[in-house]
Write a protein that holds these residues in place. Sequence first.
Motif, mmCIF file in Angstrom:
data_model
loop_
_atom_site.group_PDB
_atom_site.id
_atom_site.type_symbol
_atom_site.label_atom_id
_atom_site.label_comp_id
_atom_site.label_asym_id
_atom_site.label_seq_id
_atom_site.Cartn_x
_atom_site.Cartn_y
_atom_site.Cartn_z
ATOM 1 N N SER A 331 0.826 -1.205 0.000
ATOM 2 C CA SER A 331 0.000 0.000 0.000
ATOM 3 C C SER A 331 0.866 1.263 0.000
ATOM 4 C CB SER A 331 -0.914 -0.029 1.228
ATOM 5 O OG SER A 331 -1.673 1.142 1.312
ATOM 6 N N GLU A 334 2.185 2.342 -3.349
ATOM 7 C CA GLU A 334 1.231 2.615 -4.431
ATOM 8 C C GLU A 334 1.408 4.027 -4.987
ATOM 9 O OE1 GLU A 334 -2.380 1.710 -2.402
ATOM 10 O OE2 GLU A 334 -2.358 -0.386 -3.009
ATOM 11 N N ARG A 335 1.884 4.943 -4.130
ATOM 12 C CA ARG A 335 1.996 6.335 -4.575
ATOM 13 C C ARG A 335 3.034 6.515 -5.685
ATOM 14 N NH1 ARG A 335 2.875 9.415 0.594
ATOM 15 N NH2 ARG A 335 1.735 7.661 1.441
ATOM 16 N N ASP A 337 3.698 5.989 -8.961
ATOM 17 C CA ASP A 337 2.895 5.556 -10.097
ATOM 18 C C ASP A 337 3.239 6.294 -11.387
ATOM 19 O OD1 ASP A 337 1.979 8.068 -9.500
ATOM 20 O OD2 ASP A 337 -0.073 7.482 -9.045
ATOM 21 N N VAL A 339 2.832 9.387 -11.903
ATOM 22 C CA VAL A 339 1.925 10.516 -12.157
ATOM 23 C C VAL A 339 2.511 11.828 -11.646
ATOM 24 C CG1 VAL A 339 -0.326 11.534 -11.601
ATOM 25 C CG2 VAL A 339 -0.171 9.108 -12.188
ATOM 26 N N LYS A 340 2.945 11.822 -10.394
ATOM 27 C CA LYS A 340 3.275 13.098 -9.736
ATOM 28 C C LYS A 340 4.773 13.383 -9.669
ATOM 29 C CE LYS A 340 1.443 10.950 -6.516
ATOM 30 N NZ LYS A 340 0.748 9.758 -6.992
ATOM 31 N N TYR A 341 5.552 12.330 -9.488
ATOM 32 C CA TYR A 341 7.006 12.477 -9.344
ATOM 33 C C TYR A 341 7.596 11.105 -9.605
ATOM 34 C CZ TYR A 341 5.266 10.818 -4.881
ATOM 35 O OH TYR A 341 4.584 10.118 -3.916
ATOM 36 N N LEU A 351 -3.350 5.616 -19.422
ATOM 37 C CA LEU A 351 -3.109 5.637 -17.977
ATOM 38 C C LEU A 351 -2.648 4.294 -17.422
ATOM 39 C CD1 LEU A 351 -3.282 7.202 -15.289
ATOM 40 C CD2 LEU A 351 -5.667 6.491 -15.143
ATOM 41 N N HIS A 352 -3.387 3.235 -17.737
ATOM 42 C CA HIS A 352 -3.059 1.948 -17.121
ATOM 43 C C HIS A 352 -1.720 1.414 -17.604
ATOM 44 C CE1 HIS A 352 -6.484 1.046 -14.546
ATOM 45 N NE2 HIS A 352 -7.032 2.007 -15.265
ATOM 46 N N TYR A 355 0.898 3.257 -15.643
ATOM 47 C CA TYR A 355 1.064 2.662 -14.314
ATOM 48 C C TYR A 355 1.912 1.401 -14.397
ATOM 49 C CZ TYR A 355 -2.805 5.337 -12.079
ATOM 50 O OH TYR A 355 -3.609 6.303 -11.541
ATOM 51 N N ASN B 82 -7.481 0.694 -1.117
ATOM 52 C CA ASN B 82 -6.442 0.779 -2.145
ATOM 53 C C ASN B 82 -7.017 0.723 -3.555
ATOM 54 O OD1 ASN B 82 -3.844 0.467 -0.399
ATOM 55 N ND2 ASN B 82 -5.183 -1.161 0.306
ATOM 56 N N PHE B 84 -5.959 2.459 -7.718
ATOM 57 C CA PHE B 84 -5.132 3.382 -8.499
ATOM 58 C C PHE B 84 -6.002 4.328 -9.314
ATOM 59 C CE2 PHE B 84 -0.590 2.341 -8.335
ATOM 60 C CZ PHE B 84 -0.628 1.218 -7.527
ATOM 61 N N TYR B 85 -5.847 5.589 -9.091
ATOM 62 C CA TYR B 85 -6.440 6.603 -9.961
ATOM 63 C C TYR B 85 -5.706 7.912 -9.696
ATOM 64 C CZ TYR B 85 -9.838 8.322 -13.223
ATOM 65 O OH TYR B 85 -10.406 8.824 -14.354
ATOM 66 N N PRO B 86 -5.445 8.692 -10.727
ATOM 67 C CA PRO B 86 -4.576 9.869 -10.522
ATOM 68 C C PRO B 86 -5.160 10.950 -9.611
ATOM 69 C CG PRO B 86 -4.756 9.320 -12.850
ATOM 70 C CD PRO B 86 -5.774 8.498 -12.135
ATOM 71 N N ASN B 88 -6.253 10.428 -6.833
ATOM 72 C CA ASN B 88 -6.038 9.885 -5.508
ATOM 73 C C ASN B 88 -4.517 9.777 -5.326
ATOM 74 O OD1 ASN B 88 -6.006 8.208 -3.251
ATOM 75 N ND2 ASN B 88 -6.905 6.474 -4.309
ATOM 76 N N GLN B 90 -2.187 9.164 -3.215
ATOM 77 C CA GLN B 90 -1.449 8.058 -2.598
ATOM 78 C C GLN B 90 -1.807 6.730 -3.236
ATOM 79 O OE1 GLN B 90 -1.771 9.307 1.994
ATOM 80 N NE2 GLN B 90 -3.684 9.332 0.878
ATOM 81 N N ASN B 91 -2.839 6.769 -4.097
ATOM 82 C CA ASN B 91 -3.440 5.558 -4.645
ATOM 83 C C ASN B 91 -4.073 4.689 -3.567
ATOM 84 O OD1 ASN B 91 -3.190 6.012 -7.456
ATOM 85 N ND2 ASN B 91 -1.003 5.620 -7.277
ATOM 86 N N TYR B 92 -4.280 5.262 -2.396
ATOM 87 C CA TYR B 92 -5.213 4.661 -1.446
ATOM 88 C C TYR B 92 -5.956 5.807 -0.779
ATOM 89 C CZ TYR B 92 -1.457 5.627 2.004
ATOM 90 O OH TYR B 92 -0.489 6.221 2.772
#
Lengths: 516, 476
Positions: A331, A334-335, A337, A339-341, A351-352, A355, B82, B84-86, B88, B90-92
């Motif tokens: 968990s 998960e961040r 991904d 997207v952000k950094y 998108l998928h 990821y 949990n 995954f979607y942008p 969100n 933290q993806n949770y």
Amino acid sequence: MEILEMTALELAQNIKSGQLTVREAVSAYINHAKNTDKKLNAFLTLMDVNDEKLNKRIDEVQQGISSGKYNGSLAGVPIAIKDNICTKGIRTTCGSRMLENFLPTYDAYVVKRLEEAGMIIIGKTNMDEFGMGSTTETSVFGATKNPWNNEHVPGGSSGGTCAAVAAGLVPLALGSDTGGSIRQPAAFCGVTGLKPTYGRVSRSGLIAYASSLDQIGPVGKNMADCAALYEIIAGYDSMDSTSINRQVESINCGDAALDGQMYVDKNLRGKTIGIPMEYLAEGTDEEVKSSILKAASLMEEAGATVEYFNLKMTDYAIPAYYIIACAEASSNLERFDGVKYGYRSEDAKGLHDMYKKSRTEGFGEEVKRRILLGSFVLSAGYYDAYYLKALKVKRLIKEEFDEAFKKYDAIMGPVAPTTAPKLGASLSTPLKMYLSDIYTVAVNLCGLPAISVPCGMDSKGLPIGMQLIGDSFDENKIVSMAAAYECMRGDYPCAYDNNGNAGIQNNQEGGCEYNG
Amino acid sequence: MAKQYETVIGLEVHVELATKTKIFCGCSTRFGGAVNSHTCPVCTGMPGALPVLNKKVVEYAIALGNATNCQISRYCRFDRKNYFYPDNPQNYQISQLYMPICTNGSVDIETSNGATTIRIHEMHMEEDAGKLIHEDSDESSLVDYNRSGVPLIEIVSEPDMRTADEVIAYLEKIRMICQYLGVSDCKLQEGSMRADVNLSVREVGSQALGTRTEMKNLNSFRAIQHAIEGECKRQIELIESGEQVIQETRRWDDNKLTSFAMRSKEDAKDYRYFPEPDLPPILISDQWIEEIKASEPEFQPEKCARYKAQYGLSDYDANILTQNRHMADMFEETAKLCGNPKKAANWFMGEVLRTLKEKAMDPEQLTFSPKNLAAIIKAMDEGKINQGNAQKVFAEVFTSDIEPLKYMEENGLMMVSDTGAIEKAVDEVLAENTSVVDDYHNGKDRAFGFLVGQVMKKMKGKGDPVKVNEVLRGKL
């Protein structure tokens, strides 16, 4: 005395008294590290002596020491930080391609505390990717070598931190410990490490591996240095909800060397120490075992009572630990991904795909293995059987330790079943690597403080570490006991000579003579 | 004979809390604001950032639980959901699954079919997500995290509703309670209140529940009404034609008045919920609950009763005025300042509600100062302005909250009661209309009215009608 031979506290005293300037101290370490680290790969980022910001900071600290702004015991001392602790504007990679070019926008709580104490960050140290590993070989930036023998691993995941201190590249450093990641590399590198009670040191700015187990702690040449650094970083932080608002008592083990016998008497006589039978069981090297027993009898000599007892849940600690740690890691990570950094795959479509490709390419094998494991144990249908059961096991283990601390001041045993394995020997058999964490993970599951202190060396000249485990918030007690033990043990040899050559040969088999 | 069907509806209502700061960090919750301006490492999911719970969120949840007869958990916890979607970061999402803060509540509602009780299964606290911005010109999408971490309470009802009317009544009741407590402004259009409708149909008399679908994207009461009617019809048609209703999530399109399948149960996500390790459990003491109870506001039923007793308002007026706490507060303030509760009530029941309806606004959006409406009422009492002009002035008060007396003066709306000015106008009118004056004297009543009209016209409607009558009659 040469700068590189001083303990951190000695260095600070020399700076305070004007014998040395901050610039001299910092330059000596950076120059030494610059040369030696080519072999070791302990640093992922090492400051340049000419760096403008660094030099401004050196001047500021020097002035602060004169003016009394920085009057702490470690003011002016250079320090290295494990690369999973956020440093504003200084690359923080977690040993991963995912964060190869990541510049944090803020400083971790501990970094702020170091700044306030007038310490000077000279670099960021190598580690297993996101802390996942026991050898520092899973770092995408290459393995760190053991300073005692470059064909061996330094342990992990704080391998860079411990190797850097052992090789004299820096007098003190910060590591983090999720399942033994400070204690085990400290043992393998012949340095001293402290894993504080969970909640003692803020995790704010520590890039999480397993949130309920992670804890930042000091690594140094001896107990007194570690204690001084611990006092700086410990304490309540409102930005970490798991941080505990409880007075951090001052641990005065700086006097151990001066007081000698008196200090030993005060801190070991009358103390009871329990050794779990399971911690000396089959699978533990004979040399490690005898070294631990030697340390135990040394403490008995000083008036401590040593008893053997059973920690029957020991075998269950590994599966419980890996389930809980991997579940949280799956968990926590998960961040990352794209997207952000962090790393983003270049040829992703949609998108998928972004990821998938970013995470496939950005994470290494061990990280992906643990994410899979963790996702599995949290999945519908498996949650009760694995995750909830692991939490129950964790509680049973804690009950066993609670019971033991009714009788003992500290629990003692080896840090790891063996000394440092050869490079490459562990990666091929991850399960074997997991099992080598058997003596360290229970401490994290229970949130207890524990110390790794060098207690000997095997026939190959590789260090052996003794572990001293305390009850929650008993840092003071175990640190004093370990400092008293150090006193009896005598100076532990260095892994480098004055020319910075690593891998000193010596004939000591551990259990140095008491020369107090 | 055609089969009779019954619709069974349960609601998941998300209410955005009106806290100043977000649920796990100190960023502002203010709506609008430049993209990503209300963000920090926590609500953008930066590595190493940790959540710290906003105590106010727990207090609001407890207040809402108290007001809906829920049991308040003395020990509750957050869990991670949990996915995954942008939007969100933290993806949770930090939410509550295993130990929600409130359980087993109920609210009473009333529709044309009578009164009924809707049970509340549970209420939990969670964080909102950010917002994706899709720009047609570009292949990429952007994300705004201003809303990320805004606190939400999700209220999950039991499947106790049978009609769209009941659903609307339930939502209005929840909204009223939230607004009274001040925990949320509950604006559907702005997304501060969102409802997902779980709906199934079954034959009348059947005890078993039919297969349900979940409808999302309902951002007005109208859309909810349409969606319920549409989905009910769709499901009955499926059953009638011998087909099965599939358990799935559907998206309602209120422009096309139809819904589309988003995902079925088979590909429902496994959210891998587990206890949030970064937040310790929340312990709620009896004392804390009591303190929150003690600071509860006067709720609608009590307020309504008081308005009748204290101000002598009718049942109807008191009920309408208290439907929205903000409006009720404004009414009371106006009544106090003008010293005439009945007249104040008439203004709210008349001009205020009419203007709201005309502008399609919610009572919550009223922004004028009660002192300005009170000033208009007083001016009328004192004969400084006539009804027509008063309405004109109020329109300005409503939109721009202007100062009535100043505005009346500046725009020449103040009534003239100065005898000199009136006499001058009367003299002129009499001189210009000698034949009408003759008619008057010959007993034509309508002539007087005409002359009054001429005087008022000359005075641009600002003459005090009583004075004008008096002077004119005297001169004639």
